[in-house]
Design a protein around this motif. Structure first.
Motif, PDB file in Angstrom:
ATOM      1  N   PHE A  55       0.851  -1.191   0.000  1.00 37.24           N
ATOM      2  CA  PHE A  55       0.000   0.000   0.000  1.00 37.24           C
ATOM      3  C   PHE A  55       0.889   1.243   0.000  1.00 37.24           C
ATOM      4  O   PHE A  55       2.029   1.225   0.472  1.00 37.24           O
ATOM      5  N   ALA A  56       0.344   2.317  -0.554  1.00 32.05           N
ATOM      6  CA  ALA A  56       1.096   3.564  -0.696  1.00 32.05           C
ATOM      7  C   ALA A  56       1.065   4.349   0.605  1.00 32.05           C
ATOM      8  O   ALA A  56       0.001   4.589   1.178  1.00 32.05           O
ATOM      9  N   VAL A  57       2.254   4.743   1.084  1.00 32.14           N
ATOM     10  CA  VAL A  57       2.361   5.651   2.227  1.00 32.14           C
ATOM     11  C   VAL A  57       2.789   7.040   1.754  1.00 32.14           C
ATOM     12  O   VAL A  57       2.800   7.995   2.528  1.00 32.14           O
ATOM     13  N   ALA A  58       3.152   7.157   0.512  1.00 27.59           N
ATOM     14  CA  ALA A  58       3.472   8.408  -0.168  1.00 27.59           C
ATOM     15  C   ALA A  58       3.164   8.159  -1.636  1.00 27.59           C
ATOM     16  O   ALA A  58       3.031   6.997  -2.057  1.00 27.59           O
ATOM     17  N   PRO A  59       2.992   9.201  -2.449  1.00 24.73           N
ATOM     18  CA  PRO A  59       2.604   8.982  -3.842  1.00 24.73           C
ATOM     19  C   PRO A  59       3.501   8.026  -4.615  1.00 24.73           C
ATOM     20  O   PRO A  59       3.024   7.358  -5.543  1.00 24.73           O
ATOM     21  N   ASP A  60       4.781   7.927  -4.245  1.00 27.50           N
ATOM     22  CA  ASP A  60       5.691   7.039  -4.976  1.00 27.50           C
ATOM     23  C   ASP A  60       6.358   5.991  -4.080  1.00 27.50           C
ATOM     24  O   ASP A  60       7.363   5.403  -4.460  1.00 27.50           O
ATOM     25  N   LYS A  61       5.803   5.752  -2.872  1.00 23.11           N
ATOM     26  CA  LYS A  61       6.400   4.807  -1.925  1.00 23.11           C
ATOM     27  C   LYS A  61       5.369   3.761  -1.498  1.00 23.11           C
ATOM     28  O   LYS A  61       4.256   4.088  -1.083  1.00 23.11           O
ATOM     29  N   ILE A  62       5.782   2.479  -1.617  1.00 19.92           N
ATOM     30  CA  ILE A  62       4.924   1.346  -1.290  1.00 19.92           C
ATOM     31  C   ILE A  62       5.529   0.576  -0.122  1.00 19.92           C
ATOM     32  O   ILE A  62       6.708   0.222  -0.143  1.00 19.92           O
ATOM     33  N   VAL A  63       4.713   0.298   0.888  1.00 22.51           N
ATOM     34  CA  VAL A  63       5.125  -0.564   2.000  1.00 22.51           C
ATOM     35  C   VAL A  63       4.645  -1.979   1.719  1.00 22.51           C
ATOM     36  O   VAL A  63       3.512  -2.191   1.272  1.00 22.51           O
ATOM     37  N   THR A  64       5.495  -2.962   1.987  1.00 22.74           N
ATOM     38  CA  THR A  64       5.118  -4.369   1.876  1.00 22.74           C
ATOM     39  C   THR A  64       5.951  -5.156   2.890  1.00 22.74           C
ATOM     40  O   THR A  64       6.608  -4.564   3.758  1.00 22.74           O
ATOM     41  N   ASN A  65       5.885  -6.480   2.802  1.00 23.44           N
ATOM     42  CA  ASN A  65       6.657  -7.331   3.719  1.00 23.44           C
ATOM     43  C   ASN A  65       8.042  -7.635   3.165  1.00 23.44           C
ATOM     44  O   ASN A  65       8.222  -7.809   1.947  1.00 23.44           O
ATOM     45  N   ALA A  66       8.992  -7.738   4.076  1.00 26.94           N
ATOM     46  CA  ALA A  66      10.352  -8.102   3.672  1.00 26.94           C
ATOM     47  C   ALA A  66      10.389  -9.532   3.134  1.00 26.94           C
ATOM     48  O   ALA A  66      11.129  -9.823   2.181  1.00 26.94           O
ATOM     49  N   HIS A  67       9.599 -10.428   3.731  1.00 28.18           N
ATOM     50  CA  HIS A  67       9.664 -11.828   3.267  1.00 28.18           C
ATOM     51  C   HIS A  67       9.121 -11.962   1.841  1.00 28.18           C
ATOM     52  O   HIS A  67       9.460 -12.903   1.129  1.00 28.18           O
ATOM     53  N   LEU A  68       8.280 -11.007   1.407  1.00 24.72           N
ATOM     54  CA  LEU A  68       7.744 -11.077   0.051  1.00 24.72           C
ATOM     55  C   LEU A  68       8.841 -10.840  -0.982  1.00 24.72           C
ATOM     56  O   LEU A  68       8.879 -11.496  -2.035  1.00 24.72           O
ATOM     57  N   VAL A  69       9.742  -9.910  -0.709  1.00 26.31           N
ATOM     58  CA  VAL A  69      10.792  -9.569  -1.677  1.00 26.31           C
ATOM     59  C   VAL A  69      12.097 -10.307  -1.379  1.00 26.31           C
ATOM     60  O   VAL A  69      13.126 -10.048  -2.022  1.00 26.31           O
ATOM     61  N   ALA A  70      12.075 -11.253  -0.424  1.00 29.85           N
ATOM     62  CA  ALA A  70      13.291 -11.988  -0.062  1.00 29.85           C
ATOM     63  C   ALA A  70      13.936 -12.715  -1.242  1.00 29.85           C
ATOM     64  O   ALA A  70      15.172 -12.772  -1.332  1.00 29.85           O
TER      65      ALA A  70
END
Length: 512
Positions: A55-70
Protein backbone atom coordinates in the motif's frame (compact mmCIF):
# COMPACT_ATOMS: atom_id res chain seq x y z
CA UNK A 1 -8.08 -24.26 25.89
CA UNK A 2 -6.68 -20.76 26.01
CA UNK A 3 -6.89 -20.51 22.22
CA UNK A 4 -10.52 -21.69 22.33
CA UNK A 5 -11.37 -19.00 24.88
CA UNK A 6 -9.69 -16.40 22.66
CA UNK A 7 -11.77 -17.55 19.71
CA UNK A 8 -15.00 -17.33 21.75
CA UNK A 9 -14.08 -13.82 22.89
CA UNK A 10 -13.42 -12.74 19.31
CA UNK A 11 -16.74 -14.15 18.11
CA UNK A 12 -18.56 -12.48 21.00
CA UNK A 13 -17.00 -9.15 20.03
CA UNK A 14 -18.19 -9.62 16.47
CA UNK A 15 -21.76 -10.30 17.62
CA UNK A 16 -21.80 -7.46 20.12
CA UNK A 17 -20.41 -4.87 17.73
CA UNK A 18 -21.50 -5.52 14.12
CA UNK A 19 -19.40 -3.96 11.42
CA UNK A 20 -20.50 -0.53 10.32
CA UNK A 21 -17.75 0.39 7.89
CA UNK A 22 -18.59 3.07 5.37
CA UNK A 23 -18.15 1.49 1.91
CA UNK A 24 -16.87 4.82 0.56
CA UNK A 25 -14.00 4.85 3.07
CA UNK A 26 -13.00 1.24 2.47
CA UNK A 27 -13.27 1.72 -1.28
CA UNK A 28 -11.08 4.82 -1.07
CA UNK A 29 -8.50 2.94 1.00
CA UNK A 30 -8.52 0.10 -1.55
CA UNK A 31 -7.31 2.44 -4.26
CA UNK A 32 -4.05 2.83 -2.35
CA UNK A 33 -3.51 -0.95 -2.20
CA UNK A 34 -1.42 -2.62 -4.93
CA UNK A 35 -0.44 -6.08 -5.99
CA UNK A 36 3.34 -6.53 -5.69
CA UNK A 37 4.48 -9.01 -8.33
CA UNK A 38 7.92 -10.66 -8.64
CA UNK A 39 9.01 -11.76 -12.10
CA UNK A 40 12.28 -13.18 -13.42
CA UNK A 41 13.82 -13.33 -16.87
CA UNK A 42 15.63 -16.28 -18.35
CA UNK A 43 16.48 -16.84 -21.96
CA UNK A 44 14.51 -13.80 -23.04
CA UNK A 45 11.34 -15.07 -21.37
CA UNK A 46 9.61 -13.64 -18.31
CA UNK A 47 8.54 -15.99 -15.53
CA UNK A 48 6.08 -15.35 -12.72
CA UNK A 49 7.79 -15.88 -9.35
CA UNK A 50 5.06 -14.86 -6.93
CA UNK A 51 3.03 -11.98 -5.59
CA UNK A 52 1.87 -10.25 -2.45
CA UNK A 53 0.24 -6.98 -1.51
CA UNK A 54 1.37 -3.49 -0.58
CA UNK A 55 0.00 0.00 0.00
CA UNK A 56 1.10 3.56 -0.70
CA UNK A 57 2.36 5.65 2.23
CA UNK A 58 3.47 8.41 -0.17
CA UNK A 59 2.60 8.98 -3.84
CA UNK A 60 5.69 7.04 -4.98
CA UNK A 61 6.40 4.81 -1.93
CA UNK A 62 4.92 1.35 -1.29
CA UNK A 63 5.12 -0.56 2.00
CA UNK A 64 5.12 -4.37 1.88
CA UNK A 65 6.66 -7.33 3.72
CA UNK A 66 10.35 -8.10 3.67
CA UNK A 67 9.66 -11.83 3.27
CA UNK A 68 7.74 -11.08 0.05
CA UNK A 69 10.79 -9.57 -1.68
CA UNK A 70 13.29 -11.99 -0.06
CA UNK A 71 13.80 -13.98 -3.32
CA UNK A 72 15.42 -10.88 -4.86
CA UNK A 73 18.34 -11.24 -2.46
CA UNK A 74 19.12 -14.64 -3.98
CA UNK A 75 18.35 -13.94 -7.63
CA UNK A 76 19.41 -10.63 -9.17
CA UNK A 77 17.29 -11.24 -12.26
CA UNK A 78 14.05 -10.92 -10.31
CA UNK A 79 12.23 -7.65 -10.84
CA UNK A 80 9.33 -5.96 -9.07
CA UNK A 81 6.04 -5.02 -10.73
CA UNK A 82 3.49 -2.75 -9.06
CA UNK A 83 -0.10 -3.43 -10.18
CA UNK A 84 -2.58 -0.76 -8.99
CA UNK A 85 -6.20 -1.48 -8.21
CA UNK A 86 -7.59 0.52 -11.13
CA UNK A 87 -6.65 2.06 -14.43
CA UNK A 88 -4.61 0.46 -17.18
CA UNK A 89 -1.03 1.36 -16.19
CA UNK A 90 1.39 -0.82 -14.25
CA UNK A 91 4.69 0.31 -12.80
CA UNK A 92 8.13 -0.97 -12.06
CA UNK A 93 9.67 -0.59 -8.64
CA UNK A 94 12.87 -0.92 -6.65
CA UNK A 95 13.57 -1.65 -3.00
CA UNK A 96 14.81 1.46 -1.19
CA UNK A 97 14.59 0.22 2.42
CA UNK A 98 14.46 -3.23 4.01
CA UNK A 99 14.10 -4.47 7.58
CA UNK A 100 14.11 -8.23 7.88
CA UNK A 101 13.84 -8.02 11.69
CA UNK A 102 10.27 -6.68 11.60
CA UNK A 103 9.35 -7.93 8.11
CA UNK A 104 9.04 -4.54 6.41
CA UNK A 105 10.17 -3.36 2.99
CA UNK A 106 9.80 -0.06 1.13
CA UNK A 107 9.48 0.07 -2.65
CA UNK A 108 9.87 3.18 -4.78
CA UNK A 109 7.56 3.27 -7.78
CA UNK A 110 9.02 4.18 -11.16
CA UNK A 111 7.17 7.11 -12.79
CA UNK A 112 3.95 6.38 -10.94
CA UNK A 113 1.76 8.27 -8.49
CA UNK A 114 -0.74 6.66 -6.13
CA UNK A 115 -3.09 8.01 -3.43
CA UNK A 116 -1.50 7.43 -0.04
CA UNK A 117 -3.05 6.06 3.14
CA UNK A 118 -2.88 7.73 6.55
CA UNK A 119 -1.41 5.78 9.48
CA UNK A 120 -3.22 5.67 12.83
CA UNK A 121 -1.16 7.37 15.54
CA UNK A 122 -2.42 5.29 18.50
CA UNK A 123 -3.02 1.51 18.69
CA UNK A 124 -6.60 0.34 18.26
CA UNK A 125 -8.33 -1.13 21.30
CA UNK A 126 -9.17 -4.81 21.62
CA UNK A 127 -12.45 -5.54 19.85
CA UNK A 128 -12.05 -2.65 17.40
CA UNK A 129 -13.40 -3.47 13.96
CA UNK A 130 -10.90 -3.67 11.10
CA UNK A 131 -10.58 -4.66 7.46
CA UNK A 132 -7.73 -6.55 5.79
CA UNK A 133 -7.19 -5.45 2.18
CA UNK A 134 -5.04 -7.34 -0.28
CA UNK A 135 -4.72 -9.89 -3.06
CA UNK A 136 -5.10 -13.43 -1.67
CA UNK A 137 -3.96 -16.04 -4.16
CA UNK A 138 -6.79 -18.35 -3.14
CA UNK A 139 -9.27 -15.90 -4.66
CA UNK A 140 -7.25 -15.77 -7.90
CA UNK A 141 -7.30 -19.56 -8.09
CA UNK A 142 -11.02 -19.71 -7.33
CA UNK A 143 -11.63 -17.32 -10.20
CA UNK A 144 -9.47 -19.42 -12.50
CA UNK A 145 -7.03 -16.56 -13.20
CA UNK A 146 -3.68 -17.41 -14.72
CA UNK A 147 -0.43 -15.57 -14.01
CA UNK A 148 -0.90 -13.15 -16.90
CA UNK A 149 -4.40 -12.19 -15.78
CA UNK A 150 -3.26 -11.48 -12.23
CA UNK A 151 -0.92 -8.72 -13.41
CA UNK A 152 -3.82 -6.66 -14.75
CA UNK A 153 -5.22 -3.93 -12.45
CA UNK A 154 -8.15 -5.18 -10.36
CA UNK A 155 -9.82 -4.31 -7.09
CA UNK A 156 -8.33 -5.96 -3.97
CA UNK A 157 -10.23 -8.23 -1.62
CA UNK A 158 -11.61 -6.82 1.64
CA UNK A 159 -12.18 -9.08 4.65
CA UNK A 160 -13.64 -7.90 8.00
CA UNK A 161 -12.47 -8.76 11.48
CA UNK A 162 -11.74 -7.43 14.94
CA UNK A 163 -8.60 -6.71 16.93
CA UNK A 164 -7.90 -9.58 19.31
CA UNK A 165 -4.93 -7.98 21.05
CA UNK A 166 -1.31 -7.00 20.63
CA UNK A 167 1.45 -9.60 20.56
CA UNK A 168 5.22 -9.58 20.50
CA UNK A 169 6.20 -12.11 17.90
CA UNK A 170 9.68 -12.87 16.60
CA UNK A 171 11.05 -9.85 18.47
CA UNK A 172 8.70 -7.27 17.00
CA UNK A 173 5.23 -5.93 17.80
CA UNK A 174 2.29 -7.42 15.97
CA UNK A 175 -1.49 -7.12 16.06
CA UNK A 176 -3.59 -10.26 16.38
CA UNK A 177 -6.88 -10.01 14.49
CA UNK A 178 -9.65 -12.15 13.03
CA UNK A 179 -9.74 -10.78 9.47
CA UNK A 180 -9.16 -13.68 7.07
CA UNK A 181 -5.70 -13.78 5.47
CA UNK A 182 -4.29 -16.04 2.77
CA UNK A 183 -1.10 -16.28 0.80
CA UNK A 184 -0.93 -13.08 -1.24
CA UNK A 185 -2.29 -10.86 1.56
CA UNK A 186 1.25 -10.38 2.84
CA UNK A 187 2.18 -6.69 2.86
CA UNK A 188 -1.38 -5.42 2.58
CA UNK A 189 -2.85 -2.98 5.11
CA UNK A 190 -5.02 -3.67 8.11
CA UNK A 191 -7.31 -0.61 8.30
CA UNK A 192 -9.92 0.77 10.66
CA UNK A 193 -13.46 1.63 9.55
CA UNK A 194 -12.27 5.03 8.29
CA UNK A 195 -9.74 3.36 5.98
CA UNK A 196 -6.63 4.30 7.98
CA UNK A 197 -3.73 1.89 8.48
CA UNK A 198 -3.40 0.12 11.83
CA UNK A 199 -0.71 -2.34 10.70
CA UNK A 200 0.86 -4.33 7.86
CA UNK A 201 -0.52 -7.83 7.41
CA UNK A 202 2.34 -10.29 7.64
CA UNK A 203 1.26 -13.86 8.30
CA UNK A 204 -1.61 -16.03 9.48
CA UNK A 205 -1.96 -18.81 12.01
CA UNK A 206 -4.28 -21.81 12.18
CA UNK A 207 -5.30 -23.19 15.56
CA UNK A 208 -5.04 -26.85 16.42
CA UNK A 209 -7.62 -28.77 14.43
CA UNK A 210 -7.75 -26.11 11.71
CA UNK A 211 -11.05 -24.75 13.06
CA UNK A 212 -10.07 -21.10 13.57
CA UNK A 213 -7.74 -18.75 11.77
CA UNK A 214 -6.07 -15.57 12.99
CA UNK A 215 -4.00 -12.97 11.26
CA UNK A 216 -0.94 -11.08 12.42
CA UNK A 217 -0.06 -7.58 11.29
CA UNK A 218 3.14 -5.68 11.94
CA UNK A 219 2.05 -2.86 14.24
CA UNK A 220 2.35 0.83 13.42
CA UNK A 221 4.89 1.13 16.24
CA UNK A 222 7.27 -0.82 14.05
CA UNK A 223 6.16 0.91 10.85
CA UNK A 224 6.71 4.46 12.19
CA UNK A 225 10.34 3.82 13.05
CA UNK A 226 10.95 2.05 9.74
CA UNK A 227 9.53 4.96 7.71
CA UNK A 228 11.39 7.58 9.74
CA UNK A 229 14.63 5.73 9.10
CA UNK A 230 13.79 5.73 5.39
CA UNK A 231 13.01 9.48 5.56
CA UNK A 232 9.46 9.03 4.27
CA UNK A 233 7.03 11.86 4.97
CA UNK A 234 3.92 9.83 5.81
CA UNK A 235 0.44 10.98 6.84
CA UNK A 236 -0.36 10.51 10.52
CA UNK A 237 -4.00 10.19 11.62
CA UNK A 238 -4.38 11.44 15.19
CA UNK A 239 -8.18 11.93 15.34
CA UNK A 240 -10.74 9.28 16.33
CA UNK A 241 -12.69 7.49 13.61
CA UNK A 242 -16.20 8.91 13.42
CA UNK A 243 -18.93 7.82 11.06
CA UNK A 244 -20.39 10.25 8.56
CA UNK A 245 -23.87 9.24 9.78
CA UNK A 246 -22.99 10.24 13.35
CA UNK A 247 -21.53 13.54 12.24
CA UNK A 248 -24.49 14.24 9.95
CA UNK A 249 -26.95 13.54 12.78
CA UNK A 250 -25.10 15.96 15.04
CA UNK A 251 -25.04 18.60 12.30
CA UNK A 252 -28.78 18.16 11.68
CA UNK A 253 -29.45 18.67 15.37
CA UNK A 254 -27.16 21.68 15.34
CA UNK A 255 -28.87 23.07 12.24
CA UNK A 256 -32.29 22.59 13.87
CA UNK A 257 -31.10 24.50 16.93
CA UNK A 258 -29.62 27.19 14.71
CA UNK A 259 -32.88 27.42 12.72
CA UNK A 260 -34.87 27.76 15.95
CA UNK A 261 -32.47 30.43 17.17
CA UNK A 262 -32.78 32.17 13.79
CA UNK A 263 -36.58 32.15 14.07
CA UNK A 264 -36.31 33.59 17.56
CA UNK A 265 -33.92 36.26 16.26
CA UNK A 266 -36.30 37.01 13.39
CA UNK A 267 -39.19 37.53 15.79
CA UNK A 268 -36.98 39.65 18.01
CA UNK A 269 -35.83 41.62 14.97
CA UNK A 270 -39.44 42.21 13.95
CA UNK A 271 -40.31 43.43 17.43
CA UNK A 272 -37.20 45.59 17.44
CA UNK A 273 -38.05 46.90 13.98
CA UNK A 274 -41.58 47.76 15.09
CA UNK A 275 -40.19 49.51 18.15
CA UNK A 276 -37.72 51.38 15.98
CA UNK A 277 -40.50 52.47 13.62
CA UNK A 278 -42.71 53.59 16.49
CA UNK A 279 -39.82 55.42 18.15
CA UNK A 280 -38.80 57.00 14.84
CA UNK A 281 -42.38 58.15 14.22
CA UNK A 282 -42.70 59.49 17.76
CA UNK A 283 -39.33 61.26 17.49
CA UNK A 284 -40.44 62.73 14.15
CA UNK A 285 -43.68 64.00 15.67
CA UNK A 286 -41.80 65.54 18.58
CA UNK A 287 -39.39 67.14 16.12
CA UNK A 288 -42.32 68.53 14.13
CA UNK A 289 -43.97 69.91 17.27
CA UNK A 290 -40.69 71.54 18.26
CA UNK A 291 -40.23 72.92 14.74
CA UNK A 292 -43.81 74.29 14.70
CA UNK A 293 -43.25 75.93 18.05
CA UNK A 294 -40.04 77.48 16.74
CA UNK A 295 -41.89 78.77 13.70
CA UNK A 296 -44.66 80.28 15.89
CA UNK A 297 -42.03 81.93 18.06
CA UNK A 298 -40.36 83.29 14.91
CA UNK A 299 -43.69 84.60 13.58
CA UNK A 300 -44.44 86.23 16.91
CA UNK A 301 -41.02 87.88 16.97
CA UNK A 302 -41.45 89.13 13.40
CA UNK A 303 -44.88 90.56 14.23
CA UNK A 304 -43.57 92.29 17.34
CA UNK A 305 -40.75 93.79 15.33
CA UNK A 306 -43.24 94.70 12.57
CA UNK A 307 -45.35 96.48 15.20
CA UNK A 308 -42.35 98.41 16.38
CA UNK A 309 -41.55 99.31 12.75
CA UNK A 310 -45.18 100.39 12.29
CA UNK A 311 -44.99 102.60 15.35
CA UNK A 312 -41.78 104.13 14.08
CA UNK A 313 -43.44 104.78 10.75
CA UNK A 314 -46.31 106.66 12.44
CA UNK A 315 -43.94 108.77 14.54
CA UNK A 316 -41.79 109.63 11.51
CA UNK A 317 -44.95 110.52 9.58
CA UNK A 318 -45.98 112.95 12.29
CA UNK A 319 -42.56 114.50 12.21
CA UNK A 320 -42.72 114.85 8.48
CA UNK A 321 -39.54 112.82 7.91
CA UNK A 322 -40.77 111.13 4.75
CA UNK A 323 -37.46 109.45 3.83
CA UNK A 324 -37.10 107.64 7.13
CA UNK A 325 -40.82 106.90 7.21
CA UNK A 326 -40.54 105.01 3.90
CA UNK A 327 -37.57 103.02 5.29
CA UNK A 328 -39.45 102.13 8.47
CA UNK A 329 -42.55 101.21 6.48
CA UNK A 330 -40.45 98.97 4.21
CA UNK A 331 -38.88 97.24 7.20
CA UNK A 332 -42.28 96.74 8.74
CA UNK A 333 -43.63 95.26 5.53
CA UNK A 334 -40.65 92.91 5.25
CA UNK A 335 -41.15 91.74 8.83
CA UNK A 336 -44.84 91.08 8.19
CA UNK A 337 -43.89 89.13 5.04
CA UNK A 338 -41.30 87.10 7.02
CA UNK A 339 -43.95 86.34 9.63
CA UNK A 340 -46.33 85.17 6.89
CA UNK A 341 -43.66 82.97 5.34
CA UNK A 342 -42.72 81.54 8.72
CA UNK A 343 -46.34 80.69 9.34
CA UNK A 344 -46.73 79.13 5.89
CA UNK A 345 -43.54 77.05 6.20
CA UNK A 346 -44.51 75.38 9.45
CA UNK A 347 -43.98 71.58 9.03
CA UNK A 348 -47.19 69.59 8.99
CA UNK A 349 -47.84 66.42 10.96
CA UNK A 350 -48.28 64.57 7.65
CA UNK A 351 -44.49 64.86 7.23
CA UNK A 352 -43.78 62.75 10.31
CA UNK A 353 -43.82 59.45 8.40
CA UNK A 354 -41.35 60.70 5.76
CA UNK A 355 -38.97 61.93 8.47
CA UNK A 356 -39.19 58.56 10.28
CA UNK A 357 -38.46 56.61 7.07
CA UNK A 358 -35.40 58.77 6.37
CA UNK A 359 -34.11 58.08 9.89
CA UNK A 360 -34.60 54.33 9.45
CA UNK A 361 -32.78 54.39 6.11
CA UNK A 362 -29.84 56.08 7.78
CA UNK A 363 -29.73 53.28 10.37
CA UNK A 364 -29.88 50.64 7.60
CA UNK A 365 -26.98 52.31 5.80
CA UNK A 366 -24.93 52.09 8.99
CA UNK A 367 -25.79 48.36 9.26
CA UNK A 368 -24.70 47.79 5.66
CA UNK A 369 -21.44 49.58 6.36
CA UNK A 370 -20.91 47.32 9.37
CA UNK A 371 -21.62 44.27 7.19
CA UNK A 372 -19.07 45.42 4.60
CA UNK A 373 -16.57 45.76 7.41
CA UNK A 374 -16.71 41.93 7.68
CA UNK A 375 -14.44 41.88 4.62
CA UNK A 376 -10.81 41.24 5.40
CA UNK A 377 -8.37 38.55 6.47
CA UNK A 378 -9.56 35.65 8.64
CA UNK A 379 -7.69 32.93 10.53
CA UNK A 380 -9.77 29.75 10.58
CA UNK A 381 -9.07 27.01 13.15
CA UNK A 382 -10.36 23.45 12.97
CA UNK A 383 -13.26 22.47 15.25
CA UNK A 384 -12.49 18.77 16.00
CA UNK A 385 -15.85 17.99 17.62
CA UNK A 386 -17.67 18.95 14.42
CA UNK A 387 -15.20 17.41 11.97
CA UNK A 388 -14.43 14.01 10.53
CA UNK A 389 -10.66 14.02 10.14
CA UNK A 390 -9.05 11.17 8.19
CA UNK A 391 -5.43 12.30 8.46
CA UNK A 392 -3.56 14.62 10.78
CA UNK A 393 -5.36 17.56 12.39
CA UNK A 394 -5.40 20.31 9.74
CA UNK A 395 -3.40 23.48 10.16
CA UNK A 396 -5.19 26.86 10.45
CA UNK A 397 -6.49 28.28 7.17
CA UNK A 398 -5.84 31.91 6.25
CA UNK A 399 -8.77 33.32 4.31
CA UNK A 400 -8.82 36.71 2.61
CA UNK A 401 -12.51 37.53 2.09
CA UNK A 402 -14.42 40.17 0.14
CA UNK A 403 -18.19 40.63 0.04
CA UNK A 404 -18.42 39.70 -3.67
CA UNK A 405 -17.09 36.18 -2.99
CA UNK A 406 -13.45 36.69 -3.97
CA UNK A 407 -11.10 34.65 -1.76
CA UNK A 408 -7.41 35.45 -1.36
CA UNK A 409 -7.61 37.85 -4.32
CA UNK A 410 -7.60 34.97 -6.82
CA UNK A 411 -10.45 32.47 -6.40
CA UNK A 412 -14.09 33.27 -7.08
CA UNK A 413 -16.71 31.52 -4.96
CA UNK A 414 -20.33 31.14 -6.01
CA UNK A 415 -23.30 32.20 -3.86
CA UNK A 416 -25.74 29.57 -2.58
CA UNK A 417 -28.21 29.11 0.27
CA UNK A 418 -25.51 28.19 2.81
CA UNK A 419 -23.05 30.95 1.99
CA UNK A 420 -20.34 31.02 -0.67
CA UNK A 421 -19.03 27.81 -2.24
CA UNK A 422 -16.25 26.65 -4.56
CA UNK A 423 -15.61 23.10 -5.83
CA UNK A 424 -11.92 22.29 -6.40
CA UNK A 425 -10.76 19.56 -8.80
CA UNK A 426 -6.97 19.01 -8.70
CA UNK A 427 -4.92 17.93 -11.68
CA UNK A 428 -3.07 15.07 -9.93
CA UNK A 429 -4.61 14.06 -6.60
CA UNK A 430 -7.77 11.95 -6.53
CA UNK A 431 -9.68 14.13 -4.08
CA UNK A 432 -12.38 16.65 -5.01
CA UNK A 433 -13.02 19.32 -2.36
CA UNK A 434 -16.03 21.53 -1.71
CA UNK A 435 -15.09 24.65 0.24
CA UNK A 436 -17.81 26.79 1.79
CA UNK A 437 -17.57 30.07 3.71
CA UNK A 438 -20.45 31.73 5.52
CA UNK A 439 -19.54 35.31 6.45
CA UNK A 440 -22.64 35.60 8.66
CA UNK A 441 -21.44 32.83 10.98
CA UNK A 442 -17.69 33.14 10.23
CA UNK A 443 -17.62 29.41 9.49
CA UNK A 444 -15.40 27.75 6.87
CA UNK A 445 -16.12 24.15 5.83
CA UNK A 446 -14.32 21.68 3.58
CA UNK A 447 -15.75 18.37 2.32
CA UNK A 448 -13.26 16.01 0.68
CA UNK A 449 -14.39 13.27 -1.71
CA UNK A 450 -11.81 10.57 -2.51
CA UNK A 451 -12.62 9.34 -6.01
CA UNK A 452 -11.49 6.64 -8.38
CA UNK A 453 -9.69 7.32 -11.65
CA UNK A 454 -12.82 7.25 -13.81
CA UNK A 455 -14.71 9.58 -11.48
CA UNK A 456 -11.75 11.98 -11.34
CA UNK A 457 -11.50 12.05 -15.13
CA UNK A 458 -15.21 12.89 -15.32
CA UNK A 459 -14.79 15.67 -12.72
CA UNK A 460 -11.83 17.15 -14.61
CA UNK A 461 -13.82 17.11 -17.83
CA UNK A 462 -16.64 19.03 -16.15
CA UNK A 463 -14.17 21.50 -14.64
CA UNK A 464 -12.66 22.09 -18.08
CA UNK A 465 -15.88 23.75 -19.23
CA UNK A 466 -15.11 26.75 -17.04
CA UNK A 467 -12.23 28.86 -18.27
CA UNK A 468 -12.20 31.94 -16.02
CA UNK A 469 -10.32 31.09 -12.83
CA UNK A 470 -9.88 34.66 -11.59
CA UNK A 471 -12.21 36.66 -9.36
CA UNK A 472 -15.07 38.24 -11.26
CA UNK A 473 -18.44 39.93 -10.82
CA UNK A 474 -19.47 39.41 -14.45
CA UNK A 475 -23.01 37.88 -14.42
CA UNK A 476 -22.26 35.50 -17.30
CA UNK A 477 -19.07 34.22 -15.67
CA UNK A 478 -20.87 33.75 -12.35
CA UNK A 479 -23.64 31.83 -14.10
CA UNK A 480 -21.05 29.55 -15.76
CA UNK A 481 -19.43 28.94 -12.36
CA UNK A 482 -22.79 28.03 -10.84
CA UNK A 483 -23.55 25.59 -13.69
CA UNK A 484 -20.12 23.95 -13.34
CA UNK A 485 -20.47 23.50 -9.60
CA UNK A 486 -23.96 22.02 -9.93
CA UNK A 487 -22.67 19.51 -12.48
CA UNK A 488 -19.71 18.58 -10.25
CA UNK A 489 -21.90 18.05 -7.22
CA UNK A 490 -24.18 15.76 -9.18
CA UNK A 491 -21.14 13.68 -10.16
CA UNK A 492 -19.93 13.27 -6.55
CA UNK A 493 -20.95 10.52 -4.09
CA UNK A 494 -23.79 11.19 -1.67
CA UNK A 495 -21.44 11.81 1.23
CA UNK A 496 -17.80 12.89 1.61
CA UNK A 497 -14.96 10.90 3.12
CA UNK A 498 -13.71 13.82 5.19
CA UNK A 499 -15.51 16.81 6.72
CA UNK A 500 -13.49 19.69 8.13
CA UNK A 501 -15.25 22.51 9.99
CA UNK A 502 -13.34 25.67 10.91
CA UNK A 503 -14.23 28.62 13.11
CA UNK A 504 -12.88 31.90 11.71
CA UNK A 505 -11.83 35.10 13.44
CA UNK A 506 -10.76 38.36 11.85
CA UNK A 507 -7.00 38.75 11.86
CA UNK A 508 -5.79 41.97 13.47
CA UNK A 509 -3.77 44.17 11.12
CA UNK A 510 -0.01 44.11 11.63
CA UNK A 511 1.37 46.88 13.81
CA UNK A 512 3.19 49.59 11.86
Amino acid sequence: MRLFALMIAACTALLAAPLAADPNDIQAASRSVVRVVLVAEEGGETFYVGHGSGFAVAPDKIVTNAHLVAPMREDSTIRIGIIPSEGSTTYGGKIVALSVRNDLALIEVDKGRLPSLALIASPLEDGAQVMAIGYPAAVDRAQGLDARETVAPMAPVKTPGVISGGRTTRDFDTILHTAALAKGNSGGPLVDLCGRVAGVNSFGSLSDGNDAEYGFAVSNRELFGFLRSAKVDYRLADAPCRSVAELSAEERARSAEAAEAARARLLADRVERRDLEENALRDAEHAIIAARENHIAFVALMLVLAGIAGGATFVLHERGDLEKRRIAAGIGGALVLAAALGLAMRPGFNQAEDIAIAALKSTATKDETAQRSADGLYICNIVPDRSRIIGASPQPVELGWTSDGCVNDRTQYGRDADGWTRVFVPNEDQTVSINRFNPDTSEFRTENFQLGLAAMQSARKIRGRYSNNACTTDPDAMADLEDMQKALRQALPAQPNEVLVYSCNAKAPAAK
